[in-house]
Design a protein around this motif. Structure first.
Motif, PDB file in Angstrom:
ATOM      1  N   SER A   1       0.829  -1.211   0.000  1.00 29.29           N
ATOM      2  CA  SER A   1       0.000   0.000   0.000  1.00 29.29           C
ATOM      3  C   SER A   1       0.860   1.257   0.000  1.00 29.29           C
ATOM      4  CB  SER A   1      -0.917   0.021   1.217  1.00 29.29           C
ATOM      5  OG  SER A   1      -1.777  -1.072   1.197  1.00 29.29           O
TER       6      SER A   1
ATOM      7  N   ILE B   1       1.911   9.339  -6.018  1.00 29.77           N
ATOM      8  CA  ILE B   1       2.437  10.673  -5.721  1.00 29.77           C
ATOM      9  C   ILE B   1       3.470  11.081  -6.759  1.00 29.77           C
ATOM     10  CG2 ILE B   1       3.849  11.984  -4.092  1.00 29.77           C
ATOM     11  CD1 ILE B   1       2.426  10.352  -1.856  1.00 29.77           C
TER      12      ILE B   1
ATOM     13  N   SER C   1       1.049   4.007  -3.025  1.00 30.67           N
ATOM     14  CA  SER C   1       0.829   5.426  -2.711  1.00 30.67           C
ATOM     15  C   SER C   1       1.971   6.291  -3.220  1.00 30.67           C
ATOM     16  CB  SER C   1       0.678   5.611  -1.201  1.00 30.67           C
ATOM     17  OG  SER C   1      -0.410   4.893  -0.725  1.00 30.67           O
TER      18      SER C   1
END
Length: 61
Positions: free
Chosen positions: A6, A14, A10
């Motif tokens: 996860s 970004i 992420s």
């Protein structure tokens, strides 16, 4: 393991969002150029990116 996956996902989101945020016109131009590229060239760019990521990951681990 799911926590690390996860976090990695992420970070990818970004990092991929930085260019469209900072320079939307350049990002759009790059997307148009990618759309005009031959499928083989896109696949080669993809495999190079994956191998570079694997090498970087193995060096950092």
């Amino acid at each position: 393991m799911w926590q690390e996956l996860s976090v990695a996902l992420s970070l990818v989101l970004i990092i991929e969002g930085i260019l469209p945020f900072l320079s939307p016109e350049r990002w759009r131009l790059m997307a148009y150029r990618m759309a005009d590229m031959d499928t083989r060239n896109v696949r080669v760019a993809g495999i190079i990116s994956m191998v570079a990521g694997l090498i970087l990951l193995s060096v950092l681990r």
